[in-house]
Each structure stands twice: as structure tokens, then as C-alpha cells.
Enzyme design. Structure first.
Site, PDB file in Angstrom:
ATOM      1  N   LYS A  95       0.851  -1.200   0.000  1.00 37.95           N
ATOM      2  CA  LYS A  95       0.000   0.000   0.000  1.00 37.95           C
ATOM      3  C   LYS A  95       0.892   1.257   0.000  1.00 37.95           C
ATOM      4  O   LYS A  95       1.422   1.599  -1.042  1.00 37.95           O
ATOM      5  CB  LYS A  95      -0.996  -0.075   1.151  1.00 37.95           C
ATOM      6  CG  LYS A  95      -1.909  -1.331   1.015  1.00 37.95           C
ATOM      7  CD  LYS A  95      -3.023  -1.379   2.027  1.00 37.95           C
ATOM      8  CE  LYS A  95      -3.655  -2.760   2.143  1.00 37.95           C
ATOM      9  NZ  LYS A  95      -4.559  -3.105   1.034  1.00 37.95           N
ATOM     10  N   THR A 134     -18.275  -6.264   2.156  1.00 36.31           N
ATOM     11  CA  THR A 134     -17.097  -5.546   2.671  1.00 36.31           C
ATOM     12  C   THR A 134     -17.490  -4.647   3.840  1.00 36.31           C
ATOM     13  O   THR A 134     -16.744  -4.505   4.804  1.00 36.31           O
ATOM     14  CB  THR A 134     -16.429  -4.734   1.536  1.00 36.31           C
ATOM     15  OG1 THR A 134     -16.163  -5.616   0.436  1.00 36.31           O
ATOM     16  CG2 THR A 134     -15.148  -4.087   1.981  1.00 36.31           C
TER      17      THR A 134
HETATM   18  N1  PMP Z   1      -4.884  -6.189   6.706  1.00 39.16           N
HETATM   19  C1  PMP Z   1      -5.754  -5.239   6.339  1.00 39.16           C
HETATM   20  C2  PMP Z   1      -6.427  -4.429   7.407  1.00 39.16           C
HETATM   21  C3  PMP Z   1      -6.032  -5.016   4.983  1.00 39.16           C
HETATM   22  O1  PMP Z   1      -6.910  -4.083   4.612  1.00 39.16           O
HETATM   23  C4  PMP Z   1      -5.356  -5.801   4.008  1.00 39.16           C
HETATM   24  C5  PMP Z   1      -5.545  -5.640   2.516  1.00 39.16           C
HETATM   25  N2  PMP Z   1      -6.542  -4.920   2.034  1.00 39.16           N
HETATM   26  C6  PMP Z   1      -4.465  -6.770   4.450  1.00 39.16           C
HETATM   27  C7  PMP Z   1      -4.247  -6.930   5.795  1.00 39.16           C
HETATM   28  C8  PMP Z   1      -3.729  -7.633   3.475  1.00 39.16           C
HETATM   29  O2  PMP Z   1      -2.604  -6.971   2.961  1.00 39.16           O
HETATM   30  P1  PMP Z   1      -2.050  -7.377   1.534  1.00 39.16           P
HETATM   31  O3  PMP Z   1      -2.842  -6.604   0.529  1.00 39.16           O
HETATM   32  O4  PMP Z   1      -0.607  -7.042   1.568  1.00 39.16           O
HETATM   33  O5  PMP Z   1      -2.277  -8.846   1.385  1.00 39.16           O
END
Ligand code: PMP
Length: 429
Positions: A267, A382
Site C-alpha cells: 500500500k 465488505t
Molecule cells: N490487513 C488489512 C487491514 C487489509 O486491509 C489488508 C488488505 N486490504 C491486508 C491486511 C492484506 O494486505 P495485503 O494486501 O498485503 O495482502
């Protein structure tokens, strides 16, 4: 394999149909259900262009057009930052593409070692461990840590991310869900648990869909009082908060109080991958026991090198964070001045309440078709039904003019689609 499948009975009654045909009908039925609920997902096909974020080419059927992305988690634009690109190019030239193995079998390269050192230093911890993604890190680390503590109980925030829920579930340990950010409820649950059983509290710092921030010090106070370990997901905060961008814990002076930090490189860091940081002993145990770490190919050198360069930059430079925070403040202010229902929070996430799945989708379609602005609607599952929203993430590369154009577009769409505006008290806040 087929013999154990609970649908085997159906195969007999379906007469001439072969097994695979019957299976396909089940898939069709499952997909049909999503269409009926309005939850079937269609991905926007985007091409980002180096040096031109947040603009991207949007392709649909055989048409293409330029759009402005307003919902990316590349919060700071680091995915196209020259220092990140240069480090990635150099690693590619030097070492090629793949790591060629799991970390244990020839896949550990100088790039991984350097990045783990960088991550440990970032979070003020003894050690860090890389995973394929933040998702995998949460699933693998939470399940392993809980399993290694005999007869442990996990205390999990009700709004935790799916990857944390997967970790809790796969640990097969007893779990207690506390109401979101509700310290009284967490304390009740901790107090009711036997004093001699190991306890693990899992929670996030910035909750991605509301932008709420956890009361981290209060959680750590309770953890100390009841002898619990703390595991915090700072996925939406790393790179974004604190003098060196290490997250909310750094910003509020809680880095020493949390036992395990989870983060992503995908991110604000702008690359890909996930990690945990913590004490050397804990990290060594996860490294040694977590399936999701052990039995998978290591990150490509180009990814590790890019992420290392990005973090080194973000430790030194607060320019990106400051520009991002300014854009967030400007957007929130302008939305409020137009009486658009921005959901209040102390973070960089700007959710605008719609409250209806079809309207939310319509607003998103309208933004794209009439204004060339891409904001994915956030609908159930979501977020809970009735809280559907547009989740906007402005960054340093959105101009003030971009923000004004967005707010005017939203104002117009809110009127044309007759979407409820903010309540009076909401504006006064
Ligand atoms: N934890 C949270 C709170 C997330 O929002 C996300 C992904 N949207 C993740 C973990 C997973 O991270 P990654 O995209 O690196 O798999």
C-alpha cells in the site's frame, strides 16, 4: 477424493450427467446468487503509467479512456517513485526475476536479509519476517503464534480484516470477539478468562473502511493488566504516520508497547508483500513453524529491493506524508462545505456515506462515465448493509484542482441521484 464429497448423492440422481457437469451447475448457482444479491464483482481493467499517477487508462470491451484513480491504496504514489523504480531496475539487472526457491531452499537472498533488517529497525523491534502478502502474514503469524502458546485464548476486534479472521480460525484456539474498539467489552472478556491461560489480543491501528483508529494505549494497558500479548495490523498506517512513517504506534509512542506489528509492502510502500516485526524469539518461532512462510517461494529480488528503497526513503522524507495529509484535510473540508456526508474519522481515509448498494454503484458509474473519475463502490459484504459508501483516498499526486473537480462532481451526482446529504449535526462536527 470424490468418494468423500458430500454431493456424491446428487451424482446418482442426476442420471446421465457426468460428475463435472453437475459440479459446474453448482458453480453457476453460486455465481447466480451473487448476481441476484447485486454482489457480483466486475473488475475495472486499468493500466497505470509510470510518472502519470493517479491517471490511468481504463479499458472496457474495445474502448479505452484516461481516468483519474481516487481509490488506490498506493497512498503516497511510491509505486512510481524514482528511487523505488531505480532500486527495482538495479535488482532486476543484477539478479533476474524470481528468487528461485523457498526461503529455506536457496530462496533467501541479500535483498530479503536487508529488507528484514530495515523493517525491524523501522518498528523498533529485534527482528522482522517477510511473507508473500499482508494477508498471508496475518493468517500465518496469528495462527502460529496462538498455536505455540498452549491452551491460549485469542481476543479479536469485531471489525478485524478477513486475513486476521483466517488466522484466528486456522489456529483452532478458543476465541472471544470484542465489540469494535470497545475497551469495556474487551476488559470484560479478559477478566472472565482464566488468569493462567495465555492471551493474545489482535486488532488493527487504522481500520480500512471507516478510517477509525484503535485506542492503542488503552488496549496495551489492558494487555498489561491481564498479561496478554498484543498483535497489531498497521497495514493501512505503515508509511503514513509517525516521524519516520512507521505507523500509528510510532506516532503515539506505543511502538515499545505492542508485541507484534503486521504490515504490508503493497500500500503506502508502493510495492508488494507483507511482514511481521517483533522480538527475535517470536520471529524465530514463526519462521520455524508457520506453513504460510515455510512452504512458499520467497519474494522476487526486484520486489524486496524496491520495498527497501521505498522504506529508506519514507524514513527520511516526510514530504509525501505531509502532502497527503494536506490533500485529505482539503478534501474533507470541501465535502463538508457542500454538505456531502463524509464519515468523520481521524485518519487519511475519506469514506462518503451512501447507505444503499444500488445507489452506491450508480454514483460510482456516474463518476466514471460522466467525469472520468474512478472510485470503486464499497458494498456488502465488505461493509454492513445500509452503510454502503464511496471510499476516497486522495494522495500527494492529486492536485487541488483535481479535488475541487471531484467535489463538484459528487455534489452534482448527489443532487441528480437524490442521495441523502449530511445531517445538520454532522456538518457542525
Ligand atoms: N490487513 C488489512 C487491514 C487489509 O486491509 C489488508 C488488505 N486490504 C491486508 C491486511 C492484506 O494486505 P495485503 O494486501 O498485503 O495482502
Amino acid at each position: 477424493l470424490y468418494g468423500h464429497h458430500h454431493h456424491q448423492g446428487n451424482l446418482v440422481t442426476h442420471g446421465r450427467k457426468s460428475k463435472p457437469q453437475v459440479y459446474l451447475e453448482h458453480f453457476d448457482g453460486s455465481i447466480e446468487k451473487l448476481h441476484k444479491e447485486g454482489n457480483y464483482r466486475i473488475f475495472a481493467n486499468l493500466q497505470r503509467h509510470k510518472g502519470n499517477f493517479p491517471n490511468a487508462t481504463f479499458r472496457k470491451a474495445d474502448t479505452e479512456r484516461m481516468v483519474k484513480i481516487w481509490c488506490s491504496n498506493d497512498y503516497l504514489g511510491m509505486g512510481q517513485h524514482p528511487v523505488v523504480l531505480q532500486a527495482s531496475h538495479e535488482a532486476l539487472e543484477k539478479s533476474g526475476t524470481g528468487a528461485g526457491g523457498t526461503r529455506n531452499i536457496s530462496g533467501t537472498m541479500t535483498y530479503h536479509v536487508a529488507l528484514e533488517k530495515e523493517l525491524a529497525d523501522w518498528h523498533g523491534k529485534e527482528a522482522a519476517l517477510l511473507f508473500t502478502s499482508g494477508y498471508v502474514a496475518n493468517e500465518a503469524a496469528i495462527s502460529t503464534i496462538a498455536q505455540l502458546l498452549p491452551n491460549s485464548i485469542i481476543f479479536s476486534d469485531a471489525k478485524n480484516h478477513a486475513s486476521m479472521i483466517a488466522g484466528v480460525r486456522n489456529s483452532k484456539c478458543e476465541k472471544k470477539i470484542f465489540r469494535h474498539n470497545d475497551m469495556q467489552h474487551l476488559e470484560e472478556l479478559l477478566a472472565a478468562a482464566p488468569a493462567d491461560r495465555p492471551k493474545l489480543i489482535v486488532f488493527e491501528s487504522v481500520y480500512s473502511m471507516d478510517g477509525a483508529i484503535a485506542p492503542i494505549h488503552a488496549i496495551c494497558d489492558l494487555a498489561e493488566k491481564y498479561g496478554a500479548m498484543t498483535y497489531i495490523d498497521e497495514v493501512h498506517a505503515v508509511g503514513m504516520y509517525g516521524p519516520r512513517g512507521a505507523g500509528v504506534c510510532e506516532q503515539i509512542g506505543a511502538a515499545d508497547r505492542v508485541d507484534v506489528v503486521n504490515g504490508t509492502l503493497g500500500k503506502a510502500v508502493g510495492v508488494f508483500g507483507g511482514y511481521i516485526a517483533g522480538s527475535a524469539k517470536l520471529v524465530d518461532a514463526v519462521r520455524s513453524y508457520a506453513s504460510g512462510f515455510i512452504f512458499t517461494t520467497a519474494l522476487p529480488p526486484v520486489v524486496a529491493a524496491g520495498a527497501t528503497a521505498s522504506i529508506r526513503h519514507l524514513k527520511e522524507s516526510s514530504a509525501e506524508r505531509e502532502a497527503q495529509h494536506l490533500k485529505v484535510a482539503q478534501l474533507k473540508h470541501m465535502l463538508k462545505s457542500k454538505n456531502l456526508p463524509v464519515m468523520d474519522n481521524p485518519s487519511h481515509i475519506v469514506p462518503i456515506h451512501v447507505g444503499d448498494a444500488a445507489l452506491c454503484k450508480a454514483a460510482s458509474d456516474e463518476l466514471l462515465n460522466a467525469y472520468g473519475m474512478y472510485i470503486q463502490p464499497i458494498n456488502y459484504p465488505t461493509v454492513p448493509k445500509g452503510t454502503e459508501r464511496l471510499r476516497v483516498t486522495p494522495g500527494p499526486l492529486h492536485s487541488l484542482n483535481d479535488i475541487m473537480t471531484l467535489v463538484d462532481a459528487l455534489d452534482d451526482i448527489w443532487t441528480r441521484l437524490n442521495i441523502p446529504r449530511a445531517q445538520e449535526e454532522h456538518v457542525a462536527e
